[in-house]
Enzyme design. Structure first.
Site, PDB file in Angstrom:
ATOM      1  N   LEU A 156       3.775   1.632  -1.268  1.00  0.00           N
ATOM      2  CA  LEU A 156       4.410   1.810  -2.570  1.00  0.00           C
ATOM      3  C   LEU A 156       3.462   2.392  -3.604  1.00  0.00           C
ATOM      4  O   LEU A 156       3.912   2.955  -4.619  1.00  0.00           O
ATOM      5  CB  LEU A 156       4.962   0.469  -3.072  1.00  0.00           C
ATOM      6  CG  LEU A 156       6.199  -0.065  -2.353  1.00  0.00           C
ATOM      7  CD1 LEU A 156       6.560  -1.446  -2.902  1.00  0.00           C
ATOM      8  CD2 LEU A 156       7.378   0.891  -2.514  1.00  0.00           C
ATOM      9  N   LEU A 188       3.602 -18.545 -22.093  1.00  0.00           N
ATOM     10  CA  LEU A 188       3.836 -17.667 -23.244  1.00  0.00           C
ATOM     11  C   LEU A 188       5.183 -16.966 -23.160  1.00  0.00           C
ATOM     12  O   LEU A 188       5.852 -16.748 -24.177  1.00  0.00           O
ATOM     13  CB  LEU A 188       2.720 -16.625 -23.341  1.00  0.00           C
ATOM     14  CG  LEU A 188       1.473 -17.028 -24.129  1.00  0.00           C
ATOM     15  CD1 LEU A 188       0.425 -15.935 -24.053  1.00  0.00           C
ATOM     16  CD2 LEU A 188       1.823 -17.343 -25.572  1.00  0.00           C
ATOM     17  N   ARG A 189       5.597 -16.613 -21.943  1.00  0.00           N
ATOM     18  CA  ARG A 189       6.868 -15.912 -21.793  1.00  0.00           C
ATOM     19  C   ARG A 189       8.050 -16.796 -22.146  1.00  0.00           C
ATOM     20  O   ARG A 189       9.108 -16.298 -22.538  1.00  0.00           O
ATOM     21  CB  ARG A 189       7.015 -15.398 -20.358  1.00  0.00           C
ATOM     22  CG  ARG A 189       6.221 -14.143 -20.058  1.00  0.00           C
ATOM     23  CD  ARG A 189       6.685 -13.504 -18.764  1.00  0.00           C
ATOM     24  NE  ARG A 189       6.409 -14.346 -17.607  1.00  0.00           N
ATOM     25  CZ  ARG A 189       5.307 -14.269 -16.882  1.00  0.00           C
ATOM     26  NH1 ARG A 189       4.353 -13.393 -17.214  1.00  0.00           N
ATOM     27  NH2 ARG A 189       5.135 -15.051 -15.844  1.00  0.00           N
ATOM     28  N   THR A 213       7.765 -11.777 -12.515  1.00  0.00           N
ATOM     29  CA  THR A 213       7.971 -11.253 -11.158  1.00  0.00           C
ATOM     30  C   THR A 213       8.212 -12.353 -10.138  1.00  0.00           C
ATOM     31  O   THR A 213       8.554 -12.066  -8.996  1.00  0.00           O
ATOM     32  CB  THR A 213       6.730 -10.455 -10.709  1.00  0.00           C
ATOM     33  OG1 THR A 213       5.600 -11.328 -10.681  1.00  0.00           O
ATOM     34  CG2 THR A 213       6.455  -9.306 -11.668  1.00  0.00           C
ATOM     35  N   GLY A 214       7.997 -13.603 -10.512  1.00  0.00           N
ATOM     36  CA  GLY A 214       8.174 -14.695  -9.569  1.00  0.00           C
ATOM     37  C   GLY A 214       7.006 -14.887  -8.638  1.00  0.00           C
ATOM     38  O   GLY A 214       7.124 -15.581  -7.627  1.00  0.00           O
ATOM     39  N   HIS A 256       0.830  -1.205   0.000  1.00  0.00           N
ATOM     40  CA  HIS A 256       0.000   0.000   0.000  1.00  0.00           C
ATOM     41  C   HIS A 256       0.867   1.259   0.000  1.00  0.00           C
ATOM     42  O   HIS A 256       0.541   2.255  -0.668  1.00  0.00           O
ATOM     43  CB  HIS A 256      -0.922  -0.003   1.221  1.00  0.00           C
ATOM     44  CG  HIS A 256      -2.117  -0.884   1.051  1.00  0.00           C
ATOM     45  ND1 HIS A 256      -3.089  -0.653   0.110  1.00  0.00           N
ATOM     46  CD2 HIS A 256      -2.491  -2.021   1.707  1.00  0.00           C
ATOM     47  CE1 HIS A 256      -4.021  -1.582   0.178  1.00  0.00           C
ATOM     48  NE2 HIS A 256      -3.685  -2.444   1.150  1.00  0.00           N
ATOM     49  N   ARG A 308       0.119 -17.336 -19.160  1.00  0.00           N
ATOM     50  CA  ARG A 308       1.033 -16.233 -19.462  1.00  0.00           C
ATOM     51  C   ARG A 308       2.471 -16.613 -19.139  1.00  0.00           C
ATOM     52  O   ARG A 308       3.403 -16.174 -19.832  1.00  0.00           O
ATOM     53  CB  ARG A 308       0.614 -14.988 -18.680  1.00  0.00           C
ATOM     54  CG  ARG A 308      -0.717 -14.408 -19.153  1.00  0.00           C
ATOM     55  CD  ARG A 308      -1.015 -13.073 -18.495  1.00  0.00           C
ATOM     56  NE  ARG A 308      -2.283 -12.552 -18.972  1.00  0.00           N
ATOM     57  CZ  ARG A 308      -2.453 -11.918 -20.125  1.00  0.00           C
ATOM     58  NH1 ARG A 308      -1.404 -11.721 -20.920  1.00  0.00           N
ATOM     59  NH2 ARG A 308      -3.633 -11.463 -20.484  1.00  0.00           N
TER      60      ARG A 308
END
Length: 490
Positions: free
Chosen positions: A266, A380-381, A441-442, A264, A377
């Site tokens: 950030l 796909l990466r 982002t892991g 929050h 996704r």
């Protein structure tokens, strides 16, 4: 025999039954071979009967002896006979073979003897005459158990008394009485062992139940209130477990609160960064366009990471209490594949739905959509350009339970076997450089695992033969829409 309670109960019971059975068996065999001599007071009574019988016979003859022996039998329920040294009965009616055989043995040895025969204890002893060296043999026979009282006794008449009290208990038992005593011992031992086994294993079962609740995410579960204040080792184990659970709950709560607070906090500087970026783009020239675009990409990535952190924190804390509904998994996959394929074609990749069997899961559409979309996704990466990501939905029936199996396969390089289980941990990256370059982002697979576990399912990953990577999601499901079925019935 996997149950600790059953093992403890059976071993205790078997041990007690063997001990009791051995004692009864040895006692029975000992009685059968050589019945114990009557107690001292019984021997004195038998000796008195023998002296009186000899005096009566020598003074008044056989008829008086017969009357005396009948009187003894009526009063004491003892069958008495007097023999000479040739084992001949001097009076008293009929004589059994055992009485005569025992009388002959005593006549030869001049020492007392006894035996058991037909439920009777037979006791024989030498009886010296009043004068001279002449010797007789007195034999007394009495039942091991007192006989039942006869029916229809005249008023005021008492049943015959048992011989010298409960002499059968002192001398031995019949096989029927021995079996009844053994059965009673086994039953009592079984009840005691059942209580003891339940007392030992009950805390273990309660601890197991609380442990299962904690593993399912209920960190507030405690076992001490269920143990009733026990002060033994199992009670101490329960208290230690509660202390551990309280510590874990405190740490997890603090961790989740920290993640939410940081996320929050950030958001505010990130919003100001976007405003400053727009102002800088308006004031700067073309020379700064590439740098500003880079800043914008990083800001978008940071915003995505913050959103995923908040989502993961809600999954971990269990605060995302969205109402459950019947989710059409085939429809859900078609929407996800269509959206992902539209974006993938811009990068020379495709997403294909190879199969989609009709099935339904009870859960939250938004959570399941996020779980499957993250896996697609992620594939796909990492799939090469010019290749396709394959998505399939299959309904299975395993051990009487319906399962929806969602598989996502790419043509990438895969993951080392040693770290397959680690890819579902938050912020874990197999290759930091590659994941950062691809925009990972892991957190995507970690969110997927939490969402699937919330719906009672599992998610696993594996490398394909040759090349490629597959993620399989398994969810409890049915063939029909439960809500639609209920609505139709109404």
């Amino acid at each position: 025999m996997r149950s600790l309670f059953l093992k403890v109960f059976l071993w205790f019971w078997l041990a007690m039954v063997l001990v009791v059975g051995a004692i009864l068996l040895i006692t029975h065999l000992t009685h059968g071979e050589s019945p114990p001599r009557p107690p001292q007071f019984v021997e004195s009574v038998v000796a008195a009967y023998a002296r009186n019988a000899v005096e009566t016979y020598e003074r008044d003859g056989a008829s008086s002896l017969d009357s005396f022996l009948h009187h003894v039998e009526n009063e004491s329920n003892v069958r008495a006979r007097l023999f000479d040294l040739s084992a001949k009965s001097l009076a008293g009616g009929d004589v059994t073979v055992d009485e005569q055989e025992l009388a002959g043995r005593v006549a030869q040895t001049r020492s007392p003897a006894s035996k058991m025969a037909d439920g009777m204890a037979v006791e024989a002893r030498p009886a010296p005459a009043r004068e001279g060296d002449k010797v007789y043999v007195f034999v007394a026979s009495f039942p091991l158990r007192p006989p039942p009282p006869p029916r229809g006794l005249p008023e005021g008449q008492r049943p015959p008394r048992p011989p010298f009290g409960h002499l059968g208990f002192l001398i031995g038992d019949t096989p029927t009485a021995l079996g009844a005593r053994l059965a009673a011992a086994i039953l009592i031992a079984g009840l005691l062992c059942y209580w003891l086994a339940r007392y030992i294993t009950s805390p273990v079962l309660k601890l197991r139940g609380v442990t299962r609740r904690v593993s399912e995410g209920d960190l507030s579960a405690r076992v001490s209130p269920l143990l009733g204040g026990r002060r033994d080792e199992l009670g101490a184990l329960g208290r230690d477990f509660d202390e551990m659970a309280a510590r874990v709950e405190t740490l997890v709560t603090a961790q989740n609160r920290l993640v939410r607070d940081i996320s929050h906090e950030l958001r505010s500087p990130l919003a100001r960064l976007n405003v400053a970026l727009d102002l800088a783009r308006k004031r700067a020239g073309s020379d700064a366009a590439s740098a500003l675009e880079r800043i914008e990409r990083e800001a978008v990535r940071l915003n995505e990471m913050i959103s995923q952190l908040l989502t993961l924190a809600r999954r971990e804390s269990g605060n995302d209490a969205t109402p459950r509904e019947s989710v059409d998994l085939a429809k859900l996959l078609r929407e996800i594949v269509a959206d992902a394929d539209f974006e993938a074609r811009a990068h020379d990749r495709t997403v294909q739905l190879t199969s989609a069997e009709e099935c339904y899961a009870q859960g939250t559409t938004r959570l399941l959509h996020s779980a499957v979309e993250n896996v697609v996704r992620n594939a796909l990466r990492h799939t090469p350009e010019g290749s396709a990501v394959e998505v399939s939905l299959e309904y299975r029936n395993e051990n009487g339970q319906g399962l929806a199996v969602i598989a996502v396969r790419d043509r990438g390089a895969g993951v080392p076997e040693a770290v397959l289980a680690d890819i579902f941990r938050p912020f874990y990256r197999v290759d930091d450089a590659r994941d950062r370059e691809s925009g990972g982002t892991g957190l995507g697979l970690a969110i997927t695992q939490r969402a699937v576990q919330t719906h009672g399912g599992t998610v696993t990953a594996s490398n394909l033969a040759g090349s490629g990577f597959a993620v399989e999601i398994r969810l409890p499901a049915t063939r029909t829409d439960a809500h639609a079925t209920v609505a139709t019935s109404h």
